[in-house]
Design an enzyme around this catalytic site. Structure first.
Site, mmCIF file in Angstrom:
data_model
loop_
_atom_site.group_PDB
_atom_site.id
_atom_site.type_symbol
_atom_site.label_atom_id
_atom_site.label_comp_id
_atom_site.label_asym_id
_atom_site.label_seq_id
_atom_site.Cartn_x
_atom_site.Cartn_y
_atom_site.Cartn_z
ATOM 1 N N ASP A 298 -27.528 -13.525 -27.847
ATOM 2 C CA ASP A 298 -27.708 -13.875 -26.445
ATOM 3 C C ASP A 298 -28.875 -14.833 -26.316
ATOM 4 O OD1 ASP A 298 -25.803 -12.517 -25.166
ATOM 5 O OD2 ASP A 298 -27.074 -10.889 -24.458
ATOM 6 N N ALA A 371 -21.655 -11.525 -13.606
ATOM 7 C CA ALA A 371 -21.559 -12.542 -14.653
ATOM 8 C C ALA A 371 -20.304 -13.388 -14.476
ATOM 9 C CB ALA A 371 -21.564 -11.878 -16.026
ATOM 10 N N THR A 373 -18.981 -14.421 -11.307
ATOM 11 C CA THR A 373 -19.187 -15.441 -10.271
ATOM 12 C C THR A 373 -20.453 -16.246 -10.516
ATOM 13 O OG1 THR A 373 -20.443 -13.893 -8.926
ATOM 14 C CG2 THR A 373 -18.065 -13.974 -8.555
ATOM 15 N N SER A 376 -25.161 -14.695 -6.330
ATOM 16 C CA SER A 376 -25.492 -13.516 -5.525
ATOM 17 C C SER A 376 -25.858 -14.025 -4.133
ATOM 18 C CB SER A 376 -26.659 -12.748 -6.144
ATOM 19 O OG SER A 376 -27.802 -13.581 -6.239
ATOM 20 N N ASP A 501 -25.873 -5.150 -24.819
ATOM 21 C CA ASP A 501 -26.318 -3.935 -24.152
ATOM 22 C C ASP A 501 -25.460 -3.551 -22.958
ATOM 23 O OD1 ASP A 501 -27.102 -5.983 -22.544
ATOM 24 O OD2 ASP A 501 -29.249 -5.617 -22.746
#
Ligand SMILES: Nc1ncnc2c1ncn2[C@@H]1O[C@H](COP(=O)(O)OP(=O)(O)OP(=O)(O)O)[C@@H](O)[C@H]1O
Ligand SMILES: [K+]
Ligand SMILES: [Mg+2]
Length: 666
Positions: A298, A371, A373, A376, A501
């Site tokens: 990541d 994750a 779209t 927020s 995770d």
């Protein structure tokens, strides 16, 4: 990360003594049949003992004793390796003290035994109390002492909503109060599984170990035939050999060294992971780690620190700073992600706006970040405010320039818009962790390709990839893209490792050959992966690869040594055995062993002592520096192959000097 106090690290000679009782217990044939090479030695020991009792002589008794010692030393190697896990299981059991839980009910709270909790129960845990079971924090934030599990005494933060929500039963809350939703049944908790794991209760032979065992068994059969075929030849030349001599010869020739140490090497590999706070659910995963071709990492939190923070607001299209601040803050008031909170903080600290929502603002409908779209925001009255990745908005040239500028610096641009009007851009800044470039260079020298995977835009990804020195990157990746990337690599015959995770990562973790889940991650992620990192350090994968490689190399090196050793023994003993009948052979008797009997006995003693001598190496692992597989192979063949050829001549010669002093042998 750091050395942990409750981990038993180094091998001590004392552990050889303390493991003796266990080694004696393992003499039972039920245990021996699992190891074909050593089982042959065991049968040989029984046979020679029967003869020694029937016709006792110094020689037969000495050979019988040393054959039993050979079996015992092999058991000892395994017992010492297992003993380290047992000590650890013991310290884990101590954390499983009886806990009480404060379960939330419709009426309020009731106190129940930790063992009475059910999956889905909500429990309250406050400062000073022990978490009664595994679960996820669903309300609040707290610091915890997880040293009971990780050995690491620094407090850790656990909070609801994010990627740091998992708590483990047996750990202690140090400050504040959280509500935890229990996620595992009593008896199947993480600590329970960990105990079973370190005790080796679930240890099964890996495919590689099985393959090697078959190879060693084949060698054993070949040598068995060779030794049996020796007898007619010996009879013909008038020197028929006794069963005792033939058995001793056979034991010296079959690959007892690696046969004795094989299981200890595997256990020690798992143990080395445990010492670094990584739990592997299978030995197969550890081996796969040693053969990894591609490593997925990541960006946020792995390559960068991950505390990505808003550092700047840039208005566009003539928007006033005040209007941008207002929209950025509004869109983030209910956004619990670290990014969202940092936007509110920036608006509070630099622009004097309140960090808490007013009663009116609380009536808005929050649109949480996902994750998928990459956005927020909030709907408040007729206002529709959004913030998110630039790809979700229609941009003017001016905005595009701002966005690209931030990206090219390695920052993450978040576009802020109201209805369809873009008001400006938030700069999220994150810092590449120090030393990443060196780590990736190290991986490259091992022949491993690193790929950074990020949900971020290609420009930011490119800037960070260049700064960190990864080989490749995948930008704007949704969780399913990770899985597709893994599949693609695997279809090309590659072994792939990744860390993750989130629940989102679970499919990819399951698909990867090595999937390391963070201990803080969700239960789904931990179930899906085949390793769990208790320190939740995504860069740990690099160490895991190192440990896997070390395991493979140790096994390879000791196999090479063992086989070379056996070949050398053949040439060390045979000339001495037949020297009496064929004096010409004496020229081959390089080491000038005293008598055939002393030659045989010295070889048997050497054969047994080599096992004990190599126990520390088997447990510690051969020293390992990152290099390509072929360079390592060459070096190993040289050191362990040549070493294995020379050692018996030297060792048997030295032992013979002592053995020839024994009356009745020399
Ligand atoms: N709280 C948020 N609100 C709105 N948009 C966000 C928020 N957090 C992140 N984003 C945007 O969504 C994009 C994708 O985020 P995501 O968490 O999927 O990946 P990432 O964190 O950038 O990368 P990584 O996979 O390395 O964690 C980010 O690059 C950012 O542009
Ligand atoms: K041998
Ligand atoms: Mg992220």
């Amino acid at each position: 990360m750091t050395a942990t106090p409750n981990r038993t690290g180094a091998f001590t000679p004392r552990s050889l003594v303390s493991s003796l009782p266990e080694a004696v217990r393992k003499l039972h044939p039920r245990h021996q049949v699992r190891n074909p090479v050593m089982f042959v030695v065991w049968v040989g020991s029984v046979l020679v003992t029967v003869f020694a009792v029937g016709e006792p002589s110094v020689f037969t008794v000495a050979v019988a004793i040393w054959l039993w010692l050979t079996v015992l030393f092999a058991n000892l190697a395994e017992a010492v390796a297992e003993g380290r896990g047992k000590a650890q299981a013991e310290s884990l059991r101590r954390t499983k003290k009886d806990t009480v839980a404060r379960r939330i009910t419709d009426q309020g709270e009731e106190v129940v035994a930790g063992t009475d909790l059910r999956v889905g129960d909500l429990v309250v845990v406050e400062a000073g109390e022990v978490v009664p079971g595994d679960g996820d924090v669903v309300e609040g934030i707290a610091t915890l002492d997880e040293s009971a599990i990780t050995g690491e005494s620094a407090p850790v933060i656990r909070e609801s909503g994010g990627d740091r929500s998992a708590v483990t039963g047996g750990t202690t809350v140090l400050s504040d109060r959280v509500v935890v939703r229990i996620s595992t049944k009593p008896g199947e908790t993480f600590v329970d599984r960990m105990i079973a794991l370190v005790e080796g209760a679930q240890r099964q032979k890996t495919p590689n170990e099985i393959a090697l065992t078959i190879l060693l068994s084949t060698l054993t059969i070949i040598f068995l035939l060779a030794v049996v075929a020796l007898q007619p030849f010996a009879v013909y030349s008038g020197s028929a050999q006794s069963v005792i001599v033939l058995t001793a010869l056979l034991v010296c020739l079959i690959p007892t060294t690696i046969g004795a140490l094989l299981s200890a090497i595997g256990i020690a590999g798992m143990d080395r992971l445990v010492q670094r706070n990584v739990l592997a659910t299978s030995g197969k995963a550890v081996e796969a780690a040693g053969d990894i071709d591609t490593l997925l990492l990541d960006k946020t939190g792995t390559i960068t620190w991950g505390n990505r923070r808003a550092t700047e607001l840039v208005p566009v299209g003539g928007t006033s700073m005040a209007a941008l601040v207002d929209a950025a803050r509004l869109s983030s008031l209910a956004d619990g992600t670290p990014e969202g909170r940092s936007v509110v903080e920036l608006c509070a600290i630099e622009h004097g706006r309140s960090a808490v929502a007013s009663d009116h603002e609380k009536t808005g409908v929050f649109v949480p970040f996902s994750a998928q779209t990459r956005m927020s925001g909030i709907d408040l009255g007729d206002r529709r405010v959004r913030k998110g990745a630039a790809s979700g908005f229609v941009l003017t040239d001016e905005t595009r320039r701002v966005v690209d500028g931030i990206s090219a610096d390695g920052g993450t641009p978040l576009v802020v818009a109201e209805s369809s009007t873009v008001l400006g851009v938030i700069r999220l800044s994150d810092v590449v962790k120090p030393g990443m470039r060196e780590r990736f260079a190290e991986l490259r020298s091992m022949g491993i390709r690193t790929v950074m995977v990020t949900g971020d835009n290609p420009l930011t990804a490119k800037a960070i990839a260049a700064e960190a020195g990864v080989d490749d990157f995948l930008a704007e990746a949704k969780p399913e893209d990770k899985m597709a990337l893994i599949r693609r690599e695997q279809d090309g015959g590659k072994l792939v490792a990744m860390t993750g995770d989130g629940t989102n990562d679970a499919p990819a973790l399951a698909q990867a050959d090595v999937g390391v889940a963070m201990n803080t991650g969700t239960a789904a992620a931990k179930e899906a992966g085949n390793m769990v990192d208790l320190d939740s350090d995504p860069t740990k994968l690099i160490e895991v690869v190192g440990i896997g490689k070390q395991l493979l190399i140790t096994r390879g090196a000791l196999t090479t040594f063992s086989v070379a050793n056996d070949l050398a023994k053949y040439f060390a003993i045979l000339p001495a055995m037949f020297a009496a009948i064929y004096p010409q052979l004496d020229r081959l008797n390089l080491t000038h062993l005293a008598t055939p009997q002393s030659a045989i006995l010295s070889a048997v003693i050497f054969n047994a002592l080599v096992i004990v001598a190599l126990v520390p190496l088997a447990l510690r692992g051969v020293r390992y520096r990152p290099a390509s597989a072929s360079a390592l192979l060459r070096r190993n063949l040289l050191v362990y192959g040549v070493g294995g050829l020379i050692a018996p001549f030297l060792g048997i010669w030295l032992i013979d000097l002592l053995v020839r002093l024994i009356p009745g042998i020399g």
